[in-house]
Design an enzyme around this catalytic site. Sequence first.
Site, PDB file in Angstrom:
ATOM      1  CG  ASP A   1     -18.328 -11.788  20.967  1.00 22.19           C
ATOM      2  OD1 ASP A   1     -17.156 -11.944  21.309  1.00 22.19           O
ATOM      3  OD2 ASP A   1     -18.870 -11.964  19.739  1.00 22.19           O
TER       4      ASP A   1
ATOM      5  CB  CYS B   1      -1.104   0.025   1.305  1.00 25.77           C
ATOM      6  SG  CYS B   1      -1.858   1.612   1.632  1.00 25.77           S
TER       7      CYS B   1
ATOM      8  CB  CYS C   1     -12.289  -9.504  19.581  1.00 19.28           C
ATOM      9  SG  CYS C   1     -11.934  -8.151  21.396  1.00 19.28           S
TER      10      CYS C   1
END
Length: 384
Positions: free
Chosen positions: A314, A4, A341
């Site tokens: 979660d 990028c 996460c």
Amino acid sequence: MEICKHDQFCGGCIHQGIPYEKQVEMKGKEVIRLLDAKDVVCEKFLGIEGSPKQYAYRNKMEYTFGDQVKDGEMTLGMHQKGRFMSIVTVDECQLVDPDFNLVLKTVLEFCNEQGYNFYHKKSHEGLMRNLIIRKGERTKELLVNVVTSSQVEFDESAFVNCIRKLKLNNNLVGVLRTINDGIADAVNCDELKVLWGRDYYMEKIMGLDFKVSAFSFFQTNIEAVERLYTEALALIENLEGKTVYDLFCGTGTITQALALKAKKAIGVELVEEAVEAAKINAELNGLDNCQFLAGDVFDVLDHIDEKPDVIVVDPPRMGIQNKSLSKIVDYGVKQIVYISCNPKTLAENLQFMQLYGYEVKSLKAYDNFPMTKHTEVVCLLEKR
């Protein structure tokens, strides 16, 4: 894809230039290292799975107005790595749909033409603060939300015309303006104005419909998270006839997927707006065996009459506090599915749960955010 062009300054993608297979392997090894450091015993490590898409997978971006060099021209994009006050214009980002890059470039040009200045973090003066773009991956619906202060007049109709005349691949469904006069460097909403269209987009996941409003949380990589959720829920034995708790449920995606099979699914979430969104979506999907409760998990658990047969958690990146974890393990349910996460806080929580008689039966990592440092993990715990 080539490295990028923003890689030198943008702090988003730390793994640019590393072959994707190598990135995935590194993340898998890091998960094992974190588990080992906390003496977590895992019966079956099922490895790590890469993302279905390595590029253009993000369905939401929150850009900031600023400058890259002091008193330089106005920029719009991401914080520069190592220099919090500097903002890099990221109009060729590879993690988003090309429409996001086009909208970003156009909005920056529009603001420069109008002579608008950016809101300065130190002086707390200026107009332009943020640009938020959201997209329905399955519906191709696009929502554009510009965040400004109320200090200077902003030409709303000219802004709408500027966005609406763009030739986009997706279907523009709403142009919004958020007024934010708070001094914190965060997107807060004092007032939300629908300048054109509507203030939400629709998404489909797990065979269910979701109405995603301007500020409600929703999963970022739809294809990857659908696979993760499908595999996570498949770990539960015989869901039929069972009562399931879905703790830290967000807008209730998992809760509703559970409700398709379970007798009852109860979702608990701290953010009230997310709970309201979950209720609307459950109604949209014709699910009457879902219940959503707003509040801290630690407090809410004391007020639920039905006891769970299975628990799904979660939590956010900080993991679960020990006091809440104590209440969760005290139910003594046979199975707990933990979706994480943040492998670091997961390892800490699993170490705690092992002390209370839970064994990690299986654990699998997922790279849902290619090029970045983030890794998701799903594990099944069973009561000894």
